[in-house]
Design a protein around this motif. Structure first.
Motif, mmCIF file in Angstrom:
data_model
loop_
_atom_site.group_PDB
_atom_site.id
_atom_site.type_symbol
_atom_site.label_atom_id
_atom_site.label_comp_id
_atom_site.label_asym_id
_atom_site.label_seq_id
_atom_site.Cartn_x
_atom_site.Cartn_y
_atom_site.Cartn_z
ATOM 1 N N MET A 1 -12.586 5.808 77.088
ATOM 2 C CA MET A 1 -13.936 6.228 76.727
ATOM 3 C C MET A 1 -14.983 5.476 77.553
ATOM 4 S SD MET A 1 -13.537 6.145 72.572
ATOM 5 C CE MET A 1 -11.963 6.610 71.807
ATOM 6 N N ALA A 2 -15.771 6.223 78.314
ATOM 7 C CA ALA A 2 -16.973 5.706 78.991
ATOM 8 C C ALA A 2 -16.691 4.547 79.932
ATOM 9 C CB ALA A 2 -18.022 5.287 77.950
ATOM 10 N N THR A 3 -15.548 4.595 80.612
ATOM 11 C CA THR A 3 -15.239 3.545 81.577
ATOM 12 C C THR A 3 -14.273 4.086 82.624
ATOM 13 O OG1 THR A 3 -14.550 1.234 81.816
ATOM 14 C CG2 THR A 3 -13.340 2.566 80.214
ATOM 15 N N ASN A 4 -14.087 3.315 83.693
ATOM 16 C CA ASN A 4 -13.406 3.802 84.893
ATOM 17 C C ASN A 4 -12.372 2.773 85.362
ATOM 18 O OD1 ASN A 4 -12.856 5.415 87.112
ATOM 19 N ND2 ASN A 4 -14.857 5.155 88.080
ATOM 20 N N LYS B 1 -21.134 16.025 73.325
ATOM 21 C CA LYS B 1 -21.281 15.495 71.969
ATOM 22 C C LYS B 1 -21.289 13.976 72.018
ATOM 23 C CE LYS B 1 -20.887 19.517 69.759
ATOM 24 N NZ LYS B 1 -21.981 20.073 68.916
ATOM 25 N N HIS B 2 -21.867 13.371 70.975
ATOM 26 C CA HIS B 2 -21.851 11.920 70.876
ATOM 27 C C HIS B 2 -20.411 11.438 70.725
ATOM 28 C CE1 HIS B 2 -26.111 12.043 70.675
ATOM 29 N NE2 HIS B 2 -26.200 12.458 69.425
ATOM 30 N N ASP B 3 -20.125 10.269 71.275
ATOM 31 C CA ASP B 3 -18.768 9.727 71.187
ATOM 32 C C ASP B 3 -18.316 9.579 69.741
ATOM 33 O OD1 ASP B 3 -17.682 8.802 74.007
ATOM 34 O OD2 ASP B 3 -19.804 8.349 74.002
ATOM 35 N N THR C 1 -22.202 12.596 75.471
ATOM 36 C CA THR C 1 -23.604 12.417 75.830
ATOM 37 C C THR C 1 -23.762 11.147 76.651
ATOM 38 O OG1 THR C 1 -23.927 11.358 73.681
ATOM 39 C CG2 THR C 1 -24.571 13.665 73.872
ATOM 40 N N GLY C 2 -24.794 11.125 77.471
ATOM 41 C CA GLY C 2 -25.102 9.957 78.282
ATOM 42 C C GLY C 2 -26.420 9.339 77.866
ATOM 43 N N TRP C 3 -26.786 8.244 78.519
ATOM 44 C CA TRP C 3 -28.099 7.657 78.262
ATOM 45 C C TRP C 3 -29.162 8.738 78.494
ATOM 46 C CZ3 TRP C 3 -32.720 6.991 80.798
ATOM 47 C CH2 TRP C 3 -33.627 6.129 80.180
ATOM 48 N N SER C 4 -30.132 8.763 77.671
ATOM 49 C CA SER C 4 -31.197 9.769 77.554
ATOM 50 C C SER C 4 -30.841 10.815 76.514
ATOM 51 C CB SER C 4 -31.567 10.458 78.875
ATOM 52 O OG SER C 4 -30.608 11.414 79.266
#
Length: 892
Positions: A397-400, A473-475, A443-446
């Protein structure tokens, strides 16, 4: 237009932002700092100031996908839930894992941790924060009994001595650094000491720089502790009343440190510099020690943290204004992740997995009898288990991690063979997303809606500026839906982030009173918060209790800690060298870190053209003496190789770099650089206590990469380039920049460039092209100008001396080039009367080195203030001030 207060999504400083939405449909907004936010008082760094350039839909993941095919949410969620459930039934809960991120909001983090530890029943959830601050967590917990940061930013302004240890705050935490700079201007007595192998931009305000031998920080602080005792500078009453274990820690410090001369020899420093440090520390009551990745990212990072804390406990320099051991975290919500138990070895609300009372308490609160009661696999071990086939399914989630993890090629191979890889992200194309079986658009920042906690324990709201894009969608919603489909419907029936925050606060307050062992993390003031209160939430430092509703500025003022006997613990520290030391085959020590204008793997900052101009390519920084011995010249390409992998980078010479050490930045990915992934080189050795990788000390070798040709391309449209082993692509202002090189012989450049740059309608129209060729010498230059508007230009040569894109890049803002500009184009130099700004130095105001050089020479400037008054350079975030000083005349 609608102005919304929110929080920056970059470093741990947690700056407040005022975002004015100009056009919601077009995602157009303006950004300025929130003058009332106590973290930044209106200041923003170059990254925060350009957030408005990063909220487009470019490269956004907008719809769920299974094996590359778009599907609806029900199909995607059912697929993930069914596959996870089946794997757990067949192999047990230890066969699945989550790898999450400090980019998640606290509410996302809370739900992910609850699902994995509370209902799946394993602690195999870890976070990329493991890579940056987990050693600091161990240090605090061992000393204080809890993961409690005792300080705040005001302490920096009230200190008389600040030690920056393994922290290039000028680049990594710019706004906090500007507060330090301002404090020094206001207080001439404030002394700044930088302890770092490199001479970084933070040395600009230093009274003393100690280029410590890599890995030897614990020896230096053991030396301080021994010196304090020998010179009668310890606070014995405080030690007796509020601590335990002092004698054991002191004896180890005395035994391992020895005299000032011995400490200096072990640390590779002069006795004079070490003596000055020891004297300043001993004689200065108001001392703050700021430490960051240079301390944490080590095989002995936890011990280094405790060596620092020991010195503060011995002098009672904690819990009072202007003093304390202050860990600077890297990510915007690393602290929020720590609060909810996002690490594999922690439980929610700062409780412990291996404490039966805590496990029972959390289980009763969540209504689950499956709460994990032992540590899960930490990041490196987790991907090792994936590689070994022990973990069959992983949700990232949200990382690489294919870029950011050590031994990153092994991580890539592990995911390639994993039975199920789920990736939820806001970005469509990443090195990790390429390997996913299931992609879930977040969703991302903003667009996100929730809270983050900065490095001084301050909770702030991150508010949505736009509706969610596409089907994103939100995480927390995605995780909750999977939890419901796995059979845990009642526990994950959340309707809003406000509801999750309220539950998070309730758990923090649950059985957290005088009748029980009081815990540090407590949000009892928010246990009844509603949506309206959540939307209006103002920045506040925890604990925030019913008794202390305005928050808590600093901890431990009463000398009471969170251990069983309420006393702080000294930890005996035996300094240890890095596990993998340089040798004859790999004689250099590789250090890694961040750049001023980039963030993590550039998926956001890479969209902002002005952030790519300062350092447009991966580089390796080395001392000129080392380069001379190896025959390496500035700006040529070199291969950096370790036992784990290799990368290619431009050589940069810097006398501030230690002889025998190299530095490379962490940001480049396989998406934008063919061979620039730093993680492929870094060794996977970890701290035995924290599991944090040793990212600062990898043995490597370096050699020239025998490029036969180099090329620079600027193009108005993105290009699909083949036939170049070395390739880096970054965004410019209205153009894309490509740097290429190859060990293969040159090509038929005319045919290659026309096929690459021209559209089919003008391919054979010579009037659209300018061209220069010296085939014998290996030079070729061409430009494509249909209708006299520059579409692309290509420069090829046998060496790295190609035109800087400063003036060339400015031509893409024009709809038609003048005759003089067309005549000058292939030279790469502007016609007489036009300025060439050169390489960008100040990203905030787009000021280049040639502009600065000319202004300094013309006006005979003597100070950075002069430059700023004329050009504005240095008057924004201030991160370029150290570099601006290099343009001023040297004092004799």
């Amino acid at each position: 237009m609608n102005t919304i207060k929110t929080t920056c999504p970059y470093c741990g400083v947690g700056c407040g932002i005022e975002a004015t939405v100009e056009d919601s449909a077009a995602h157009r907004l303006t950004i300025k700092g929130d003058a009332n936010h106590p973290a930044n008082f209106g200041k923003l760094c170059s990254k925060g100031a350009t957030l408005g350039d990063t909220v487009s839909l470019e490269n956004r993941l907008l719809y769920p996908q299974i094996r590359g095919q778009r599907v609806d949410w029900d199909s995607a969620l059912n697929h993930v839930a069914e596959r996870f459930t089946k794997i757990i039934e067949q192999h047990g809960p230890e066969a699945v894992a989550f790898y999450v991120s400090g980019q998640l909001l606290t509410e996302d983090y809370y739900v992910a941790n609850k699902l994995m530890k509370g209902f799946i029943g394993t602690a195999n959830i870890d976070t990329n924060s493991r890579l940056c601050m987990s050693s600091a967590v161990v240090g605090y917990k061992r000393a204080f009994g809890a993961d409690t940061v005792p300080c705040n930013y005001e302490d920096l302004e009230q200190a008389e001595l600040i030690l920056l240890v393994g922290s290039n705050a000028a680049w990594c935490h710019p706004i906090a650094f500007q507060r330090i700079r301002k404090a020094k201007e206001n207080n001439p007595n404030l002394k700044i000491v930088v302890i770092d192998p490199r001479a970084t931009a933070s040395c600009d305000i230093a009274d003393l720089h100690l280029p410590v031998k890599p890995g030897m920080d614990a020896l230096l602080f053991n030396g301080i502790l021994a010196y304090l005792q020998q010179n009668g500078r310890i606070n014995q009453p405080y030690i007796d009343m509020h601590t335990e274990g002092f004698e054991l820690a002191l004896n180890e410090a005395v035994k391992t440190a020895g005299s000032i001369a011995q400490v200096a020899a072990g640390c590779g420093l002069s006795s004079e510099a070490v003596g000055t440090l020891f004297d300043w520390f001993a004689s200065t009551e108001n001392t703050v020690t700021v430490y960051s990745q240079g301390i944490n990212q080590s095989s002995s990072g936890s011990d280094k943290c405790n060596a620092i804390i020991n010195c503060h406990l011995a002098t009672a320099r904690i819990g009072k204004p202007g003093m304390g051991p202050f860990s600077f975290t890297g990510q915007p919500n690393a602290m929020g992740g720590r609060e909810v138990g996002g690490l594999a070895n922690t439980l929610a609300a700062h409780m412990d997995l291996e404490n039966p009372e805590h496990v029972d308490r959390v289980g009763r609160f969540w209504g689950s009898d499956k709460v994990a009661d032992k540590q899960g696999l930490k990041a490196v071990a987790m991907f090792d288990a994936i590689a070994a086939g022990q973990i069959k399914a992983v949700w990232i989630m949200a990382t690489n991690p294919v870029v950011s993890m050590p031994d990153a090629d092994k991580v890539k191979r592990a995911l390639q063979q994993c039975e199920l890889v789920v990736v939820s992200d806001c970005i469509a194309n990443t090195d990790t997303a390429e390997l996913a079986h299931v992609l879930l658009p977040a969703t991302g920042w903003s667009e996100k809606d929730g809270t983050v906690t900065n490095l001084e324990r301050r909770i702030s709201r991150q508010r949505p500026l736009f509706p969610a894009s596409g089907a994103a969608k939100h995480d927390w919603w995605i995780i909750s839906q999977v939890g419901q489909r796995m059979g845990f419907k009642d526990a994950f029936n959340y309707q809003s982030s406000a509801e999750i925050f309220r539950e998070h606060a309730q758990l923090s307050a649950f059985e957290n009173d005088a009748e029980h062992q009081v815990r540090d993390f407590n949000l009892s003031a928010f246990t009844g918060i509603d949506r309206q209160g959540f939307d209006a939430l103002q920045p506040v430092q925890w604990p925030v209790t019913t008794e202390q509703t305005t928050g808590t500025a600093r901890m431990f003022a009463d000398g009471r800690y969170f251990t069983a006997n309420r006393k702080a613990r000294f930890i005996p520290i035996t300094p240890r060298p890095p596990v993998n030391a340089p040798d004859a085959d790999y004689p250099f020590t590789l250090n890694t870190g961040r750049l001023r204008d980039q963030w993590h793997t550039m998926t956001r900052t890479g969209l902002a053209a002005k952030l790519n101009a300062h350092r447009p390519e991966p580089f390796v920084e080395m001392h000129p003496i080392d380069a001379d011995k190896l025959g390496l010249n500035a700006h040529t390409l070199a291969q950096v190789q370790s036992r784990w992998g290799n990368m290619l980078a431009r050589v940069e010479l810097n006398p501030g770099q230690q002889i025998g050490s190299l530095f490379v930045p962490m940001h480049w990915t396989g998406q934008i650089s063919s061979h620039g992934r730093m993680g492929a080189v870094v060794n996977p050795v970890v701290d035995p206590h924290s599991g944090q990788p040793e990212s600062k000390q990898t043995p490597v070798k370096i050699k020239a990469w025998p490029a036969q040709w180099y090329a620079t391309i600027l193009s108005r449209q993105p290009l699909q380039i083949t036939g170049a082993e070395y390739r880096v692509s970054v965004r410019g202002d209205r153009y894309f920049r490509y740097e290429l090189a190859s060990t293969e012989p040159g090509k038929d450049w005319r045919a290659w460039s026309r096929a690459l740059l021209a559209d089919t309608g003008h391919l054979d129209d010579d009037s659209c092209w300018l061209e220069y060729s010296d085939q014998q010498a290996g030079y070729y230059r061409t430009a494509y100008l249909p209708g006299r508007e520059l579409q692309a230009c290509l420069f090829v040569g046998p060496d790295c001396e190609l035109p800087e894109p400063g003036w060339l890049g400015s031509l893409f803002a024009k709809t038609e080039l003048s005759r003089a500009e067309r005549l000058s184009l292939l030279s790469g130099l502007p016609p007489k009367g036009q300025a060439d700004i050169g390489r960008i130095v100040c990203s905030c105001f787009n000021v280049g080195e040639k502009t600065i050089q000319q202004a300094v020479q013309t006006h005979q400037f003597q100070s950075v203030a002069d430059i700023s008054a004329c050009l504005s350079a240095g008057s924004g975030c201030g991160s370029c001030v150290a570099e601006l000083k290099e343009f001023l005349p040297k004092l004799s």
